[in-house]
Design a protein around this motif. Sequence first.
Motif, PDB file in Angstrom:
ATOM      1  N   THR A 175       0.861  -1.185   0.000  1.00 50.27           N
ATOM      2  CA  THR A 175       0.000   0.000   0.000  1.00 50.27           C
ATOM      3  C   THR A 175       0.893   1.230   0.000  1.00 50.27           C
ATOM      4  OG1 THR A 175      -1.740  -1.174   1.203  1.00 50.27           O
ATOM      5  CG2 THR A 175      -1.832   1.225   1.208  1.00 50.27           C
ATOM      6  N   ILE A 176       0.815   2.036  -1.066  1.00 53.72           N
ATOM      7  CA  ILE A 176       1.647   3.222  -1.227  1.00 53.72           C
ATOM      8  C   ILE A 176       0.727   4.421  -1.422  1.00 53.72           C
ATOM      9  CG2 ILE A 176       3.485   4.322  -2.549  1.00 53.72           C
ATOM     10  CD1 ILE A 176       4.344   1.524  -3.469  1.00 53.72           C
ATOM     11  N   ASN A 177       0.852   5.420  -0.519  1.00 52.32           N
ATOM     12  CA  ASN A 177       0.014   6.626  -0.614  1.00 52.32           C
ATOM     13  C   ASN A 177      -1.475   6.285  -0.725  1.00 52.32           C
ATOM     14  OD1 ASN A 177       2.299   8.275  -0.526  1.00 52.32           O
ATOM     15  ND2 ASN A 177       2.567   8.174  -2.744  1.00 52.32           N
ATOM     16  N   ASN A 178      -1.922   5.350   0.134  1.00 50.77           N
ATOM     17  CA  ASN A 178      -3.324   4.913   0.194  1.00 50.77           C
ATOM     18  C   ASN A 178      -3.782   4.218  -1.087  1.00 50.77           C
ATOM     19  OD1 ASN A 178      -3.735   5.955   2.811  1.00 50.77           O
ATOM     20  ND2 ASN A 178      -4.124   8.002   1.972  1.00 50.77           N
ATOM     21  N   GLY A 179      -2.830   3.837  -1.924  1.00 53.90           N
ATOM     22  CA  GLY A 179      -3.163   3.088  -3.140  1.00 53.90           C
ATOM     23  C   GLY A 179      -2.563   1.699  -3.085  1.00 53.90           C
ATOM     24  N   LEU A 180      -3.168   0.769  -3.800  1.00 57.46           N
ATOM     25  CA  LEU A 180      -2.720  -0.618  -3.803  1.00 57.46           C
ATOM     26  C   LEU A 180      -1.826  -0.857  -5.013  1.00 57.46           C
ATOM     27  CD1 LEU A 180      -3.100  -3.283  -2.214  1.00 57.46           C
ATOM     28  CD2 LEU A 180      -4.879  -3.877  -3.867  1.00 57.46           C
ATOM     29  N   TYR A 181      -0.617  -1.339  -4.781  1.00 54.79           N
ATOM     30  CA  TYR A 181       0.358  -1.577  -5.840  1.00 54.79           C
ATOM     31  C   TYR A 181       0.924  -2.985  -5.695  1.00 54.79           C
ATOM     32  CZ  TYR A 181       0.462   3.454  -6.810  1.00 54.79           C
ATOM     33  OH  TYR A 181       0.114   4.740  -7.156  1.00 54.79           O
ATOM     34  N   ILE A 182       1.309  -3.567  -6.845  1.00 53.49           N
ATOM     35  CA  ILE A 182       2.097  -4.778  -6.840  1.00 53.49           C
ATOM     36  C   ILE A 182       3.492  -4.401  -7.320  1.00 53.49           C
ATOM     37  CG2 ILE A 182       1.249  -5.460  -9.145  1.00 53.49           C
ATOM     38  CD1 ILE A 182       1.642  -8.389  -8.152  1.00 53.49           C
ATOM     39  N   VAL A 183       4.482  -4.692  -6.503  1.00 51.31           N
ATOM     40  CA  VAL A 183       5.864  -4.283  -6.763  1.00 51.31           C
ATOM     41  C   VAL A 183       6.655  -5.505  -7.227  1.00 51.31           C
ATOM     42  CG1 VAL A 183       7.949  -3.251  -5.800  1.00 51.31           C
ATOM     43  CG2 VAL A 183       5.702  -2.452  -5.050  1.00 51.31           C
ATOM     44  N   PHE A 184       7.202  -5.426  -8.450  1.00 53.20           N
ATOM     45  CA  PHE A 184       8.020  -6.487  -9.022  1.00 53.20           C
ATOM     46  C   PHE A 184       9.486  -6.179  -8.736  1.00 53.20           C
ATOM     47  CE2 PHE A 184       4.184  -6.077 -11.563  1.00 53.20           C
ATOM     48  CZ  PHE A 184       3.704  -7.376 -11.569  1.00 53.20           C
ATOM     49  N   ILE A 185      10.261  -7.193  -8.399  1.00 51.12           N
ATOM     50  CA  ILE A 185      11.656  -7.026  -8.003  1.00 51.12           C
ATOM     51  C   ILE A 185      12.543  -7.871  -8.908  1.00 51.12           C
ATOM     52  CG2 ILE A 185      13.304  -7.250  -6.091  1.00 51.12           C
ATOM     53  CD1 ILE A 185      10.858  -7.067  -4.192  1.00 51.12           C
ATOM     54  N   ASN A 186      13.552  -7.200  -9.489  1.00 49.27           N
ATOM     55  CA  ASN A 186      14.544  -7.877 -10.348  1.00 49.27           C
ATOM     56  C   ASN A 186      13.859  -8.610 -11.501  1.00 49.27           C
ATOM     57  OD1 ASN A 186      16.573  -7.021  -8.600  1.00 49.27           O
ATOM     58  ND2 ASN A 186      16.515  -8.923  -7.395  1.00 49.27           N
ATOM     59  N   GLY A 187      13.484  -7.834 -12.514  1.00 57.86           N
ATOM     60  CA  GLY A 187      12.794  -8.452 -13.645  1.00 57.86           C
ATOM     61  C   GLY A 187      12.961  -7.683 -14.933  1.00 57.86           C
ATOM     62  N   GLU A 188      12.146  -8.063 -15.923  1.00 57.83           N
ATOM     63  CA  GLU A 188      12.156  -7.443 -17.232  1.00 57.83           C
ATOM     64  C   GLU A 188      10.731  -7.104 -17.652  1.00 57.83           C
ATOM     65  OE1 GLU A 188      13.984 -10.243 -19.821  1.00 57.83           O
ATOM     66  OE2 GLU A 188      16.023  -9.870 -19.072  1.00 57.83           O
TER      67      GLU A 188
ATOM     68  N   PHE B 234      14.659  -3.945 -14.673  1.00 56.01           N
ATOM     69  CA  PHE B 234      14.423  -3.094 -13.492  1.00 56.01           C
ATOM     70  C   PHE B 234      14.809  -3.833 -12.220  1.00 56.01           C
ATOM     71  CE2 PHE B 234      10.449  -5.236 -14.697  1.00 56.01           C
ATOM     72  CZ  PHE B 234      10.158  -5.936 -13.540  1.00 56.01           C
ATOM     73  N   ALA B 235      15.133  -3.024 -11.216  1.00 56.30           N
ATOM     74  CA  ALA B 235      15.342  -3.570  -9.871  1.00 56.30           C
ATOM     75  C   ALA B 235      14.009  -3.641  -9.133  1.00 56.30           C
ATOM     76  CB  ALA B 235      16.336  -2.713  -9.096  1.00 56.30           C
ATOM     77  N   GLU B 236      13.201  -2.582  -9.321  1.00 61.11           N
ATOM     78  CA  GLU B 236      11.837  -2.566  -8.787  1.00 61.11           C
ATOM     79  C   GLU B 236      10.928  -1.862  -9.771  1.00 61.11           C
ATOM     80  OE1 GLU B 236      11.246  -0.937  -4.946  1.00 61.11           O
ATOM     81  OE2 GLU B 236      12.154  -2.633  -3.877  1.00 61.11           O
ATOM     82  N   TYR B 237       9.744  -2.413  -9.946  1.00 59.51           N
ATOM     83  CA  TYR B 237       8.752  -1.810 -10.839  1.00 59.51           C
ATOM     84  C   TYR B 237       7.386  -1.963 -10.170  1.00 59.51           C
ATOM     85  CZ  TYR B 237       5.770  -0.998 -14.915  1.00 59.51           C
ATOM     86  OH  TYR B 237       4.819  -0.522 -15.780  1.00 59.51           O
ATOM     87  N   ALA B 238       6.701  -0.832  -9.939  1.00 60.53           N
ATOM     88  CA  ALA B 238       5.411  -0.847  -9.236  1.00 60.53           C
ATOM     89  C   ALA B 238       4.274  -0.657 -10.228  1.00 60.53           C
ATOM     90  CB  ALA B 238       5.367   0.237  -8.168  1.00 60.53           C
ATOM     91  N   MET B 239       3.263  -1.465 -10.093  1.00 65.52           N
ATOM     92  CA  MET B 239       2.078  -1.377 -10.951  1.00 65.52           C
ATOM     93  C   MET B 239       0.858  -1.120 -10.065  1.00 65.52           C
ATOM     94  SD  MET B 239       0.384  -4.301 -13.378  1.00 65.52           S
ATOM     95  CE  MET B 239       1.847  -4.443 -14.388  1.00 65.52           C
ATOM     96  N   HIS B 240       0.123  -0.050 -10.371  1.00 69.49           N
ATOM     97  CA  HIS B 240      -1.066   0.289  -9.590  1.00 69.49           C
ATOM     98  C   HIS B 240      -2.196  -0.665  -9.937  1.00 69.49           C
ATOM     99  CE1 HIS B 240      -4.762   2.742  -8.656  1.00 69.49           C
ATOM    100  NE2 HIS B 240      -4.096   2.798  -7.526  1.00 69.49           N
ATOM    101  N   LEU B 241      -2.855  -1.170  -8.905  1.00 69.97           N
ATOM    102  CA  LEU B 241      -3.982  -2.077  -9.095  1.00 69.97           C
ATOM    103  C   LEU B 241      -5.277  -1.284  -8.968  1.00 69.97           C
ATOM    104  CD1 LEU B 241      -2.735  -5.109  -6.983  1.00 69.97           C
ATOM    105  CD2 LEU B 241      -2.715  -4.873  -9.467  1.00 69.97           C
ATOM    106  N   GLU B 242      -6.121  -1.371  -9.957  1.00 74.12           N
ATOM    107  CA  GLU B 242      -7.371  -0.603  -9.970  1.00 74.12           C
ATOM    108  C   GLU B 242      -8.336  -1.126  -8.925  1.00 74.12           C
ATOM    109  OE1 GLU B 242      -7.909   2.011 -11.722  1.00 74.12           O
ATOM    110  OE2 GLU B 242      -6.062   1.915 -12.920  1.00 74.12           O
ATOM    111  N   SER B 243      -9.076  -0.190  -8.294  1.00 77.48           N
ATOM    112  CA  SER B 243     -10.120  -0.570  -7.343  1.00 77.48           C
ATOM    113  C   SER B 243     -11.329  -1.097  -8.087  1.00 77.48           C
ATOM    114  CB  SER B 243     -10.523   0.631  -6.484  1.00 77.48           C
ATOM    115  OG  SER B 243     -11.638   0.325  -5.704  1.00 77.48           O
ATOM    116  N   SER B 244     -11.919  -2.149  -7.540  1.00 77.07           N
ATOM    117  CA  SER B 244     -13.087  -2.753  -8.196  1.00 77.07           C
ATOM    118  C   SER B 244     -14.362  -2.577  -7.403  1.00 77.07           C
ATOM    119  CB  SER B 244     -12.838  -4.261  -8.411  1.00 77.07           C
ATOM    120  OG  SER B 244     -12.611  -4.907  -7.179  1.00 77.07           O
ATOM    121  N   THR B 245     -14.304  -1.795  -6.308  1.00 75.82           N
ATOM    122  CA  THR B 245     -15.478  -1.689  -5.439  1.00 75.82           C
ATOM    123  C   THR B 245     -16.003  -0.272  -5.318  1.00 75.82           C
ATOM    124  OG1 THR B 245     -14.031  -1.481  -3.520  1.00 75.82           O
ATOM    125  CG2 THR B 245     -14.801  -3.690  -4.081  1.00 75.82           C
TER     126      THR B 245
END
Length: 367
Positions: A202-215, A231-242
């Motif tokens: 949870t980053i800044n009240n948002g839900l993210y999935i953080v990928f570590i060491n990837g392409e 990347f060493a870290e790459y964060a993807m924001h997950l959309e709210s569904s509710t």
Amino acid sequence: MRNIRFLSIVDRMIMSDLLKTIFSVLTVLVVIIVSRNFIKILKMAVDGLISTEAIVGILGLKIVLASVTFMVPAVFVSVLMVLGRMYRDQEMSALSSAGAGVGRLYISVFKTIIPVVFVATWMSLYLAPWAAANVERIIHEEKQNVGVRAIAEGKFSEYNKGNLIFYVEKISADNVMHDVFVQNKRGDEMGVITAERAEVRTINNGLYIVFINGERVQGNAGDVDFIFETFAEYAMHLESSTGILVNPVEGIATLDLLETQDLKELSELYHRLSAPLSILVLVIMAVPLAQVSPRSGGYGNLAAAFLIYFSFANFEKVSSNWMEKGEISVWLGFWAVYMLAAFFIVILLIRLNGFIWMLMQLRGKSV
């Protein structure tokens, strides 16, 4: 100079019995109700609507709400049980012989009940709205994460209506995903992410999935303008569904309700104020109602007390509903039940002491 004690022997005896009984009765009522709610919470967890970590938080808040709800009947029943036992054990006869009448009994009872009323007021006006708002917030956040919790190791899992497709080789005990493959669709563009590890944050009240060491590869098949990056870290924001979190009327702060003109919100405000007022009224009613014969059963007037309480509570709900619909005025919707209770209290006092005693009290004479 004579030393005057605030608490006499009778006060301490009644206070000790009352506090123990209130705590015991309230605990039993809360355990029964929360146990039923716990089954519903477990069902939500089994269905995947909430995580196992959220169960304890929701359960604790439900205990708070149940304690506020059942504080009134717990105090009412406790006063009846304690005073009824004193009548059956002929302790009341001994007190009467020593000159302790109904007025002295009320003083002893209210020395215990007044602090309880202050606690009930705080719980009803501030603690209960906070708990209700937090229950709604936790459930809302858990429903946002429902798709992420569906990710399982060793199989493909969809999230955000199929726009994200996950494959995770392994999920460790600390909820870290290992050897992750993700297909991400944004509009007409398709992307693929592979990573050694991934975790939900949870980053800044948002839900993210953080990928570590990837392409990451971004582009559509057949196009020449592909994007390749490591990347060493790459964060993807997950959309709210509710959707947006809507605070229920039970979770609105009391200070905000003081400024409202909405009938439903006014009804909620009066419901919160009714907790301390109901305790005072029902305790006044319980003192004469507790009178039983020494040969009566162990439960004394509890059957009649339950009938009185449920009638009192139901009439309170009915008058509140009428007020919400505009069928009766706001002041009558709040005070009608207490005016009826005051009339019933007078009848009980006459029954306890006789009509002559009541006339003498009205004339300002002592018995």
